[in-house]
Design a protein around this motif. Structure first.
Motif, PDB file in Angstrom:
ATOM      1  N   THR A 174      -3.136  -4.097   1.805  1.00 24.41           N
ATOM      2  CA  THR A 174      -3.034  -3.032   3.140  1.00 24.41           C
ATOM      3  C   THR A 174      -2.322  -3.709   4.278  1.00 24.41           C
ATOM      4  O   THR A 174      -1.666  -2.798   4.821  1.00 24.41           O
ATOM      5  CB  THR A 174      -4.435  -2.840   3.634  1.00 24.41           C
ATOM      6  OG1 THR A 174      -5.294  -4.382   3.726  1.00 24.41           O
ATOM      7  CG2 THR A 174      -5.521  -2.136   2.643  1.00 24.41           C
ATOM      8  N   ALA A 175      -2.231  -4.890   4.302  1.00 24.41           N
ATOM      9  CA  ALA A 175      -0.976  -5.490   5.247  1.00 24.41           C
ATOM     10  C   ALA A 175       0.282  -4.816   5.011  1.00 24.41           C
ATOM     11  O   ALA A 175       0.803  -4.439   6.091  1.00 24.41           O
ATOM     12  CB  ALA A 175      -1.327  -6.997   5.347  1.00 24.41           C
ATOM     13  N   GLY A 176       0.563  -4.967   3.694  1.00 24.18           N
ATOM     14  CA  GLY A 176       1.787  -4.483   3.360  1.00 24.18           C
ATOM     15  C   GLY A 176       2.126  -2.864   3.620  1.00 24.18           C
ATOM     16  O   GLY A 176       2.963  -2.594   4.079  1.00 24.18           O
ATOM     17  N   GLU A 177       1.198  -2.306   3.322  1.00 25.59           N
ATOM     18  CA  GLU A 177       1.083  -0.815   3.440  1.00 25.59           C
ATOM     19  C   GLU A 177       1.192  -0.320   4.968  1.00 25.59           C
ATOM     20  O   GLU A 177       1.955   0.377   5.242  1.00 25.59           O
ATOM     21  CB  GLU A 177      -0.077  -0.068   2.886  1.00 25.59           C
ATOM     22  CG  GLU A 177      -0.275  -0.269   1.313  1.00 25.59           C
ATOM     23  CD  GLU A 177      -1.323   0.130   0.747  1.00 25.59           C
ATOM     24  OE1 GLU A 177      -1.536   0.464  -0.407  1.00 25.59           O
ATOM     25  OE2 GLU A 177      -2.477   0.334   1.508  1.00 25.59           O
ATOM     26  N   VAL A 178       0.565  -1.216   5.937  1.00 25.17           N
ATOM     27  CA  VAL A 178       0.550  -0.763   7.054  1.00 25.17           C
ATOM     28  C   VAL A 178       2.062  -1.163   7.685  1.00 25.17           C
ATOM     29  O   VAL A 178       2.444  -0.430   8.573  1.00 25.17           O
ATOM     30  CB  VAL A 178      -0.467  -1.769   8.019  1.00 25.17           C
ATOM     31  CG1 VAL A 178      -0.164  -1.746   9.528  1.00 25.17           C
ATOM     32  CG2 VAL A 178      -1.780  -1.264   7.526  1.00 25.17           C
ATOM     33  N   ALA A 179       2.678  -2.273   7.335  1.00 22.55           N
ATOM     34  CA  ALA A 179       3.891  -2.544   7.645  1.00 22.55           C
ATOM     35  C   ALA A 179       5.029  -1.576   7.228  1.00 22.55           C
ATOM     36  O   ALA A 179       5.909  -1.136   7.901  1.00 22.55           O
ATOM     37  CB  ALA A 179       4.398  -3.980   7.240  1.00 22.55           C
TER      38      ALA A 179
END
Length: 212
Positions: A174-179
């Motif tokens: 999810t952190a990668g998706e947010v970025a």
């Protein structure tokens, strides 16, 4: 061309709003995943501590309750039986002495005293083993429950530790998706800014040419 500029800006604005909403949802999902990952680690640690306590209780019960009681019960039964046998022999000797006609009047209470002592020892011989067995059974039940609790807590700890990697992976995903959504929003904002500049240039040209 002016109409195309307006439509491009509207489309880009809609995409920016959609991207921001998606990013907001992903941030919430990332925060929830982070809380879950942290909680799983904390719960696993607590389960491990509780398991260690139950295991220690089980060991302590064996060392301080069941094993000593087993030893005491065997030794007690033997010692008390031997004491009763000796007192019965002494009682027989006292009876023989009292019946011999040689005993002084002061010795008349010896038989009654010996009867009382033997009765007390007999009661102890019968009652104490029962009490020991009851206590031994209670200790055994506690040890069984401690063992079962240890096993249950070990299973819970295993489940929590198994779930932890997936929770950590979800945080990273999810952190990668947010970025990625944040990067996409920046690109869309830049495109809309370029569209605004293009539209402003088109507007200036049409105004210069007197096009309505």
């Amino acid at each position: 061309e002016m109409q195309d500029c307006v439509e491009d800006k509207q489309q880009l604005t809609a995409q920016i709003v959609s991207t921001r909403q998606a990013a907001r949802l992903k941030r919430s999902a990332r925060a929830a995943a982070a809380v879950r990952a942290t909680s799983l680690a904390a719960w696993a640690q607590r389960a491990n501590g509780s398991r260690a306590i139950c295991a220690a209780v089980e060991t302590s019960l064996a060392q301080t309750c069941t094993e000593p009681l087993d030893n005491v019960s065997a030794a007690y039964s033997f010692s008390l039986g031997e004491a009763v046998a000796r007192l019965e022999a002494a009682q027989a000797a006292i009876s023989e002495y009292m019946n011999s006609g040689e005993a002084p009047p002061e010795a008349s209470g010896l038989s009654d005293a010996m009867e009382s002592i033997l009765a007390s020892l007999g009661a102890m011989r019968d009652d104490v083993p029962v009490a020991l067995a009851t206590t031994r059974s209670a200790c055994g039940d506690l040890a069984v429950e401690a063992s079962a609790s240890t096993a249950r807590l070990a299973a819970v700890q295993g489940d929590l530790e198994t779930a932890a990697p997936a929770a950590e992976a979800l945080v990273n995903t999810t952190a990668g998706e947010v970025a990625g959504l944040e990067q996409q929003e920046e690109e869309l904002v830049a495109q809309r800014l370029a569209a605004e500049v293009r539209c402003e240039g088109t507007l200036n040209v049409t105004a210069l040419l007197g096009i309505r």
